[in-house]
Design a protein around this motif. Structure first.
Motif, PDB file in Angstrom:
ATOM      1  N   TRP A 181       2.525   4.758   8.930  1.00  0.00           N
ATOM      2  CA  TRP A 181       2.628   5.137   7.524  1.00  0.00           C
ATOM      3  C   TRP A 181       3.284   6.508   7.342  1.00  0.00           C
ATOM      4  O   TRP A 181       3.609   6.893   6.221  1.00  0.00           O
ATOM      5  CB  TRP A 181       1.256   5.124   6.863  1.00  0.00           C
ATOM      6  N   GLN A 182       3.510   7.220   8.420  1.00  0.00           N
ATOM      7  CA  GLN A 182       4.225   8.490   8.319  1.00  0.00           C
ATOM      8  C   GLN A 182       5.738   8.274   8.363  1.00  0.00           C
ATOM      9  O   GLN A 182       6.509   9.189   8.067  1.00  0.00           O
ATOM     10  CB  GLN A 182       3.806   9.440   9.451  1.00  0.00           C
ATOM     11  N   ALA A 191       5.642   9.972  -7.471  1.00  0.00           N
ATOM     12  CA  ALA A 191       5.659  11.147  -6.588  1.00  0.00           C
ATOM     13  C   ALA A 191       6.378  10.880  -5.268  1.00  0.00           C
ATOM     14  O   ALA A 191       7.050  11.756  -4.736  1.00  0.00           O
ATOM     15  CB  ALA A 191       4.228  11.605  -6.314  1.00  0.00           C
ATOM     16  N   ASP A 192       6.200   9.668  -4.720  1.00  0.00           N
ATOM     17  CA  ASP A 192       6.902   9.252  -3.503  1.00  0.00           C
ATOM     18  C   ASP A 192       6.771  10.302  -2.408  1.00  0.00           C
ATOM     19  O   ASP A 192       7.749  10.907  -1.977  1.00  0.00           O
ATOM     20  CB  ASP A 192       8.371   8.965  -3.825  1.00  0.00           C
ATOM     21  N   ARG A 193       5.561  10.436  -1.919  1.00  0.00           N
ATOM     22  CA  ARG A 193       5.178  11.531  -1.029  1.00  0.00           C
ATOM     23  C   ARG A 193       6.114  11.734   0.165  1.00  0.00           C
ATOM     24  O   ARG A 193       6.453  12.861   0.515  1.00  0.00           O
ATOM     25  CB  ARG A 193       3.739  11.277  -0.552  1.00  0.00           C
ATOM     26  N   ASN A 194       6.530  10.661   0.834  1.00  0.00           N
ATOM     27  CA  ASN A 194       7.411  10.845   2.008  1.00  0.00           C
ATOM     28  C   ASN A 194       8.751  10.128   1.866  1.00  0.00           C
ATOM     29  O   ASN A 194       9.460   9.918   2.853  1.00  0.00           O
ATOM     30  CB  ASN A 194       6.699  10.376   3.283  1.00  0.00           C
ATOM     31  N   GLY A 195       9.105   9.746   0.630  1.00  0.00           N
ATOM     32  CA  GLY A 195      10.396   9.106   0.408  1.00  0.00           C
ATOM     33  C   GLY A 195      10.419   7.619   0.702  1.00  0.00           C
ATOM     34  O   GLY A 195      11.493   7.005   0.683  1.00  0.00           O
ATOM     35  N   ALA A 196       9.246   7.006   0.932  1.00  0.00           N
ATOM     36  CA  ALA A 196       9.212   5.583   1.266  1.00  0.00           C
ATOM     37  C   ALA A 196       9.687   4.716   0.107  1.00  0.00           C
ATOM     38  O   ALA A 196      10.384   3.717   0.310  1.00  0.00           O
ATOM     39  CB  ALA A 196       7.794   5.179   1.672  1.00  0.00           C
ATOM     40  N   ALA A 240       0.830  -1.209   0.000  1.00  0.00           N
ATOM     41  CA  ALA A 240       0.000   0.000   0.000  1.00  0.00           C
ATOM     42  C   ALA A 240       0.861   1.255   0.000  1.00  0.00           C
ATOM     43  O   ALA A 240       0.818   2.058   0.941  1.00  0.00           O
ATOM     44  CB  ALA A 240      -0.944  -0.003   1.194  1.00  0.00           C
ATOM     45  N   LEU A 241       1.633   1.439  -1.069  1.00  0.00           N
ATOM     46  CA  LEU A 241       2.455   2.641  -1.164  1.00  0.00           C
ATOM     47  C   LEU A 241       1.604   3.912  -1.072  1.00  0.00           C
ATOM     48  O   LEU A 241       2.067   4.938  -0.570  1.00  0.00           O
ATOM     49  CB  LEU A 241       3.243   2.620  -2.475  1.00  0.00           C
ATOM     50  N   TYR A 242       0.360   3.832  -1.524  1.00  0.00           N
ATOM     51  CA  TYR A 242      -0.510   5.007  -1.494  1.00  0.00           C
ATOM     52  C   TYR A 242      -0.768   5.511  -0.074  1.00  0.00           C
ATOM     53  O   TYR A 242      -1.142   6.673   0.130  1.00  0.00           O
ATOM     54  CB  TYR A 242      -1.847   4.706  -2.187  1.00  0.00           C
ATOM     55  N   LYS A 243      -0.553   4.667   0.927  1.00  0.00           N
ATOM     56  CA  LYS A 243      -0.755   5.099   2.318  1.00  0.00           C
ATOM     57  C   LYS A 243       0.455   5.835   2.879  1.00  0.00           C
ATOM     58  O   LYS A 243       0.329   6.565   3.867  1.00  0.00           O
ATOM     59  CB  LYS A 243      -1.065   3.888   3.198  1.00  0.00           C
ATOM     60  N   ALA A 244       1.627   5.628   2.282  1.00  0.00           N
ATOM     61  CA  ALA A 244       2.859   6.193   2.829  1.00  0.00           C
ATOM     62  C   ALA A 244       2.822   7.715   2.772  1.00  0.00           C
ATOM     63  O   ALA A 244       2.675   8.306   1.705  1.00  0.00           O
ATOM     64  CB  ALA A 244       4.065   5.664   2.076  1.00  0.00           C
TER      65      ALA A 244
END
Length: 411
Positions: free
Chosen positions: A357-358, A389-394, A344-348
């Motif tokens: 997930w943060q 996009a990799d919102r938080n670098g996960a 669930a990359l969308y949750k990261a």
């Protein structure tokens, strides 16, 4: 390739892409020597409701094509090796199909020719980049609305209204009708016959997810075809079993090298329901609620790979990632069926998600845990927009920690 630390996409030239497809992959021998042998590294590229691609309906063909290629380049940049491309989102097609209309998600108008062939382009350009292309189909969903009048007059669901059930504000083909089962197979397998795809891929939608206070009205089909079953639930499960088993056999007859994979909801049954189930307390169980006996499909060897959507963090009380991965590893043990875990990359980094997930390292910990189970042969990320996009670098953390170089997918 240099270490990936940001969220940029790097364009891959046609020459470089061709080299990836035909020459030894950079670092492959060294990677295999370190134990990083063949593994599946995939991303889902969703088209329903323009989730990932195209960004909106009606974009010029050239812009759509460029955006699609950019996603393929993103997969290469992230050292992935497979793209799972949604080509039949709602009883429609992202290729010129004699069975179903062009998808409205391309032009904004169902049935309108977009002026190019997205699936054909995706297959060709993925292979030039050394990527597998898995064609993702949804068997039974007809529309994300409840009005048959919004479908083309020539749409099979309009021509055969008796095939359709309205439920939860959407339209579905009735899985209980043999003629429906044959038709949806024909529609999907046309793409197998026409294109050099690497696999047929289904997601988690069989009978629809339960909607409180709603009834899926298949009374007439059950009265006609349900004799010999102890109850309606057993009959419904058999309908889906037949779809899976028949499709598997037809794929092998049509093109032997094409694999068949399914990505179900992550919980087959809770242990409280069935001692064979997982130690979870999920609100949905595929066996009971979607009439999808996912465990049986693996144990019978009807499918080539399974990608359970284990969309929860490590330590999540109702459905712990660290509980479900070993459960699925045991299910596939000795079957020859490949196991890839859906992530669930969308949750990261989504502020609406709980604290784990943060943490940019949560997803990397998932892969570390998977490495302890030899049955797990890879991971698949939902979905392409977040891979880019990799919102938080996960995702960058996963690549840095686990993907030192590109490797080939397992066969």
């Amino acid at each position: 390739m240099g270490r990936i630390t940001g969220i940029t996409r790097r364009s891959v030239t046609a020459a470089a892409a061709g080299a990836l497809a035909t020459a030894a992959w950079p670092g492959e021998a060294a990677a295999e020597g370190r134990g990083h042998g063949r593994e599946f590294r995939g991303m889902w590229l969703a088209t329903v409701a323009n989730r990932d691609w195209p960004a909106r309906p009606g974009l010029p063909a050239a812009e759509q094509r460029a955006s699609l290629l950019a996603f393929l380049d993103t997969a290469v940049e992230r050292r992935l090796n497979a793209v799972v491309f949604q080509v039949r989102p709602t009883a429609d097609a992202l290729w010129p199909s004699p069975y179903e209309p062009w998808s409205e998600w391309l032009t904004g108008t169902q049935g309108q020719d977009p002026g190019w062939d997205p699936l054909g382009t995706a297959v060709r350009e993925a292979h030039r980049r050394g990527l597998e292309l898995h064609a993702w189909f949804n068997p039974y969903r007809v529309a994300n609305h409840a009005d048959p009048g919004r479908l083309l007059p020539t749409h099979p669901a309009r021509v055969h209204p008796e095939w359709v059930v309205g439920y939860g504000g959407k339209l579905y083909y009735n899985p209980g009708l043999p003629e429906v089962r044959r038709f949806v197979q024909d529609a999907m397998l046309h793409a197998v016959a026409r294109y050099d795809i690497d696999a047929v891929h289904w997601d988690d939608y069989f009978y629809p997810y339960p909607v409180a206070g709603q009834v899926f009205d298949d009374d007439a089909a059950y009265a006609r075809h349900g004799a010999g079953f102890p109850d309606r639930a057993a009959w419904r499960r058999n309908n889906i079993d037949l779809l899976v088993r028949e499709t598997a056999a037809r794929i092998k007859r049509l093109r032997r090298g094409v694999r068949f994979g399914i990505s179900p909801f992550g919980v087959w049954r809770n242990r409280a329901t069935d001692p064979l189930g997982s130690d979870t307390r999920a609100g949905v169980q595929t066996y009971d609620d979607l009439y999808a006996d996912t465990r049986r499909w693996v144990r019978e060897g009807w499918i080539d790979y399974v990608v359970p959507q284990v969309y929860w963090n490590i330590g999540f009380a109702a459905a712990d990632y660290a509980t479900l991965v070993p459960w699925w590893a045991e299910v596939v043990r000795g079957t020859g069926v490949g196991l890839f875990i859906g992530e669930a990359l969308y949750k990261a980094g989504d502020p609406a998600q709980p604290a784990p997930w943060q943490d940019p390292a949560e997803l990397s910990r998932h892969l570390t845990l998977c490495a302890g189970y030899p049955q797990v042969r890879g991971n698949v990320y939902f979905s392409a927009k977040e891979v880019a996009a990799d919102r938080n670098g996960a995702m960058a953390r996963v690549v840095a920690d686990h993907y030192p170089s590109r490797v080939r997918p397992p066969r």
